[in-house]
Design a protein around this motif. Sequence first.
Motif, PDB file in Angstrom:
ATOM      1  N   GLN A  21       0.825  -1.206   0.000  1.00  0.00           N
ATOM      2  CA  GLN A  21       0.000   0.000   0.000  1.00  0.00           C
ATOM      3  C   GLN A  21       0.858   1.254   0.000  1.00  0.00           C
ATOM      4  O   GLN A  21       0.533   2.259  -0.646  1.00  0.00           O
ATOM      5  CB  GLN A  21      -0.927   0.006   1.216  1.00  0.00           C
ATOM      6  N   ALA A  22       1.966   1.209   0.737  1.00  0.00           N
ATOM      7  CA  ALA A  22       2.866   2.366   0.782  1.00  0.00           C
ATOM      8  C   ALA A  22       3.418   2.671  -0.607  1.00  0.00           C
ATOM      9  O   ALA A  22       3.540   3.840  -1.001  1.00  0.00           O
ATOM     10  CB  ALA A  22       4.010   2.097   1.758  1.00  0.00           C
ATOM     11  N   GLY A  23       3.719   1.626  -1.371  1.00  0.00           N
ATOM     12  CA  GLY A  23       4.206   1.840  -2.737  1.00  0.00           C
ATOM     13  C   GLY A  23       3.173   2.531  -3.601  1.00  0.00           C
ATOM     14  O   GLY A  23       3.504   3.398  -4.424  1.00  0.00           O
ATOM     15  N   GLU A  24       1.905   2.177  -3.415  1.00  0.00           N
ATOM     16  CA  GLU A  24       0.844   2.823  -4.184  1.00  0.00           C
ATOM     17  C   GLU A  24       0.709   4.299  -3.803  1.00  0.00           C
ATOM     18  O   GLU A  24       0.508   5.165  -4.655  1.00  0.00           O
ATOM     19  CB  GLU A  24      -0.476   2.091  -3.947  1.00  0.00           C
ATOM     20  N   GLN A  25       0.850   4.591  -2.511  1.00  0.00           N
ATOM     21  CA  GLN A  25       0.744   5.979  -2.071  1.00  0.00           C
ATOM     22  C   GLN A  25       1.897   6.823  -2.602  1.00  0.00           C
ATOM     23  O   GLN A  25       1.718   7.991  -2.950  1.00  0.00           O
ATOM     24  CB  GLN A  25       0.695   6.020  -0.548  1.00  0.00           C
ATOM     25  N   VAL A  26       3.084   6.223  -2.666  1.00  0.00           N
ATOM     26  CA  VAL A  26       4.228   6.940  -3.246  1.00  0.00           C
ATOM     27  C   VAL A  26       3.966   7.254  -4.717  1.00  0.00           C
ATOM     28  O   VAL A  26       4.241   8.368  -5.186  1.00  0.00           O
ATOM     29  CB  VAL A  26       5.514   6.100  -3.082  1.00  0.00           C
ATOM     30  N   ALA A  27       3.414   6.293  -5.449  1.00  0.00           N
ATOM     31  CA  ALA A  27       3.112   6.507  -6.861  1.00  0.00           C
ATOM     32  C   ALA A  27       2.062   7.601  -7.036  1.00  0.00           C
ATOM     33  O   ALA A  27       2.158   8.429  -7.954  1.00  0.00           O
ATOM     34  CB  ALA A  27       2.638   5.201  -7.499  1.00  0.00           C
ATOM     35  N   GLU A  28       1.059   7.630  -6.167  1.00  0.00           N
ATOM     36  CA  GLU A  28       0.034   8.674  -6.251  1.00  0.00           C
ATOM     37  C   GLU A  28       0.625  10.044  -5.958  1.00  0.00           C
ATOM     38  O   GLU A  28       0.224  11.049  -6.568  1.00  0.00           O
ATOM     39  CB  GLU A  28      -1.098   8.356  -5.281  1.00  0.00           C
ATOM     40  N   ALA A  29       1.576  10.093  -5.037  1.00  0.00           N
ATOM     41  CA  ALA A  29       2.253  11.364  -4.745  1.00  0.00           C
ATOM     42  C   ALA A  29       3.058  11.840  -5.958  1.00  0.00           C
ATOM     43  O   ALA A  29       3.094  13.048  -6.262  1.00  0.00           O
ATOM     44  CB  ALA A  29       3.163  11.205  -3.532  1.00  0.00           C
ATOM     45  N   GLU A  30       3.674  10.911  -6.671  1.00  0.00           N
ATOM     46  CA  GLU A  30       4.431  11.283  -7.871  1.00  0.00           C
ATOM     47  C   GLU A  30       3.495  11.792  -8.963  1.00  0.00           C
ATOM     48  O   GLU A  30       3.847  12.709  -9.718  1.00  0.00           O
ATOM     49  CB  GLU A  30       5.234  10.081  -8.369  1.00  0.00           C
ATOM     50  N   LEU A  31       2.296  11.200  -9.053  1.00  0.00           N
ATOM     51  CA  LEU A  31       1.326  11.695 -10.026  1.00  0.00           C
ATOM     52  C   LEU A  31       0.899  13.119  -9.684  1.00  0.00           C
ATOM     53  O   LEU A  31       0.810  13.981 -10.577  1.00  0.00           O
ATOM     54  CB  LEU A  31       0.102  10.775 -10.070  1.00  0.00           C
ATOM     55  N   GLU A  32       0.648  13.364  -8.418  1.00  0.00           N
ATOM     56  CA  GLU A  32       0.260  14.718  -8.010  1.00  0.00           C
ATOM     57  C   GLU A  32       1.374  15.708  -8.310  1.00  0.00           C
ATOM     58  O   GLU A  32       1.122  16.843  -8.755  1.00  0.00           O
ATOM     59  CB  GLU A  32      -0.068  14.720  -6.519  1.00  0.00           C
ATOM     60  N   ASP A  33       2.619  15.281  -8.091  1.00  0.00           N
ATOM     61  CA  ASP A  33       3.755  16.149  -8.390  1.00  0.00           C
ATOM     62  C   ASP A  33       3.850  16.414  -9.894  1.00  0.00           C
ATOM     63  O   ASP A  33       4.131  17.538 -10.319  1.00  0.00           O
ATOM     64  CB  ASP A  33       5.041  15.504  -7.877  1.00  0.00           C
ATOM     65  N   ALA A  34       3.613  15.376 -10.707  1.00  0.00           N
ATOM     66  CA  ALA A  34       3.681  15.551 -12.162  1.00  0.00           C
ATOM     67  C   ALA A  34       2.589  16.473 -12.661  1.00  0.00           C
ATOM     68  O   ALA A  34       2.821  17.327 -13.529  1.00  0.00           O
ATOM     69  CB  ALA A  34       3.580  14.183 -12.847  1.00  0.00           C
ATOM     70  N   GLU A  35       1.380  16.323 -12.131  1.00  0.00           N
ATOM     71  CA  GLU A  35       0.264  17.165 -12.564  1.00  0.00           C
ATOM     72  C   GLU A  35       0.459  18.629 -12.174  1.00  0.00           C
ATOM     73  O   GLU A  35      -0.153  19.519 -12.767  1.00  0.00           O
ATOM     74  CB  GLU A  35      -1.039  16.641 -11.965  1.00  0.00           C
ATOM     75  N   SER A  36       1.324  18.868 -11.201  1.00  0.00           N
ATOM     76  CA  SER A  36       1.566  20.256 -10.793  1.00  0.00           C
ATOM     77  C   SER A  36       2.354  21.034 -11.831  1.00  0.00           C
ATOM     78  O   SER A  36       2.511  22.256 -11.719  1.00  0.00           O
ATOM     79  CB  SER A  36       2.313  20.283  -9.449  1.00  0.00           C
ATOM     80  N   LYS A  84       5.699  12.907 -17.716  1.00  0.00           N
ATOM     81  CA  LYS A  84       5.803  12.686 -16.275  1.00  0.00           C
ATOM     82  C   LYS A  84       4.484  12.169 -15.714  1.00  0.00           C
ATOM     83  O   LYS A  84       4.471  11.283 -14.843  1.00  0.00           O
ATOM     84  CB  LYS A  84       6.210  13.976 -15.578  1.00  0.00           C
ATOM     85  N   ILE A  85       3.357  12.695 -16.213  1.00  0.00           N
ATOM     86  CA  ILE A  85       2.048  12.205 -15.765  1.00  0.00           C
ATOM     87  C   ILE A  85       1.849  10.754 -16.205  1.00  0.00           C
ATOM     88  O   ILE A  85       1.391   9.913 -15.422  1.00  0.00           O
ATOM     89  CB  ILE A  85       0.930  13.104 -16.315  1.00  0.00           C
ATOM     90  N   GLY A  86       2.206  10.462 -17.455  1.00  0.00           N
ATOM     91  CA  GLY A  86       2.087   9.092 -17.939  1.00  0.00           C
ATOM     92  C   GLY A  86       2.941   8.125 -17.138  1.00  0.00           C
ATOM     93  O   GLY A  86       2.515   7.000 -16.830  1.00  0.00           O
ATOM     94  N   ALA A  87       4.153   8.552 -16.766  1.00  0.00           N
ATOM     95  CA  ALA A  87       5.026   7.697 -15.962  1.00  0.00           C
ATOM     96  C   ALA A  87       4.413   7.427 -14.594  1.00  0.00           C
ATOM     97  O   ALA A  87       4.416   6.294 -14.106  1.00  0.00           O
ATOM     98  CB  ALA A  87       6.398   8.360 -15.808  1.00  0.00           C
ATOM     99  N   ALA A  88       3.866   8.470 -13.969  1.00  0.00           N
ATOM    100  CA  ALA A  88       3.262   8.305 -12.648  1.00  0.00           C
ATOM    101  C   ALA A  88       2.027   7.408 -12.711  1.00  0.00           C
ATOM    102  O   ALA A  88       1.794   6.582 -11.814  1.00  0.00           O
ATOM    103  CB  ALA A  88       2.905   9.673 -12.069  1.00  0.00           C
ATOM    104  N   GLU A  89       1.218   7.559 -13.761  1.00  0.00           N
ATOM    105  CA  GLU A  89       0.025   6.709 -13.905  1.00  0.00           C
ATOM    106  C   GLU A  89       0.426   5.237 -14.080  1.00  0.00           C
ATOM    107  O   GLU A  89      -0.238   4.340 -13.533  1.00  0.00           O
ATOM    108  CB  GLU A  89      -0.804   7.185 -15.097  1.00  0.00           C
ATOM    109  N   ASN A  90       1.489   4.993 -14.811  1.00  0.00           N
ATOM    110  CA  ASN A  90       1.972   3.620 -14.958  1.00  0.00           C
ATOM    111  C   ASN A  90       2.480   3.067 -13.632  1.00  0.00           C
ATOM    112  O   ASN A  90       2.292   1.884 -13.329  1.00  0.00           O
ATOM    113  CB  ASN A  90       3.083   3.555 -16.009  1.00  0.00           C
TER     114      ASN A  90
END
Length: 403
Positions: A21-36, A84-90
Amino acid sequence: TLEFAIAAGSGSAHPALLAAQAGEQVAEAELEDAESGYALESSVRLTAGWVQPNELALDQTHDDHSAQLNVRKVLYDFGVTGNKIGAAENLILASKLEYEYTRQLQVVDIARHFFNVLIADLKYAWDNESMAMHYVRYDRIRERHGLRQVSDVELLQSENSYQAALAQRNASENMQRTSRALLAVAINRPGELSTDLARPGLNIATHQLDELDDLVSAAVRDNLELQAGRRKEAAARMDLDAAQKRIRPTLDATFQFSEYSRLTPNRDDARARLNLVIPLHENGIHRSEIAEKRAEWLQASADVMQLETRLRKQVAELWQRILQLQVRQQELKVATTRTELELDRARGEYQLEIKTNLGDAMVNTSEVRYEQAKNDYEQTLAWMRLFLLTGRNPEHVLNPGGT
């Protein structure tokens, strides 16, 4: 029951699943960072100042305060943010696949520990029968030794056999507790040792073993861990593309609204600009970032190839193992029938006081029961691992009607 153990140990509170679960949360944080990258940036700047105006200034006041509202938004960065968004979504998809794979892996591990407890109980029953038989023989020889009907050597040989059987029985008893302790850890209830375990109703005969090539193809196509690895490889490729595109232009818009306590001719109340920033050359930091991202992509690609190779090997080994266990199962069916007949005959002869081989027959029966149950459990685990490797839920081995 096995169902209870799986429900208790494969929930989200288990440490292995918390890590996933922690890995998923890290990935979601990277997506939020990319969308910024295209996010609206705004700030307020407040300045308090004092000036001594020159004698030509129209405004001779000394207060020079200001308040500014600044707004900036990137309009287009030629693919950097998109990659960057595509990478985070993957990465998010990869983390979800890894979570489900970890959960299914936990199910298989719980079943393994559960079966180990049942096998330990059957091994103890077998060894206890053997110990009792050796003790009866030793006791009889000891009585005959007291009557000087057997030698000291025969007595010591019998006692040695009994002591060996007793040591084996004690070892099996210790294994009963050890296997229960490991099961408690597997279901995330350390220290809570189960007393009685219900033998699950397994129906492994309903599963048809496909051809090896078909199973390998299914594993390469549907394995969750491999799918997650491919998502990570795609994410690494997009990160590399984003790094390579940083040398491209950036188009942004800026707005500024100001209020001043002191008016001068060169101060504006509002400003709006479109800015096209064109980098002229790569610097060392940029080249270093590209090299790092390329190395990460190559590593992710290598991981996928290594995992695919390992999957092919594991599926082939499991396929061969299941075939061997199926042959062994047929052999044990015959052995079970034979030992049951021998036990019935030994009971009849014992009651008629013709022979005293009832103990041997009981030990043989316990041994065959142990071997048959061990074969069933090993075959079930092999099927569960095969399901896991080929992208199917291993719980369906225990519940063939599941979907």
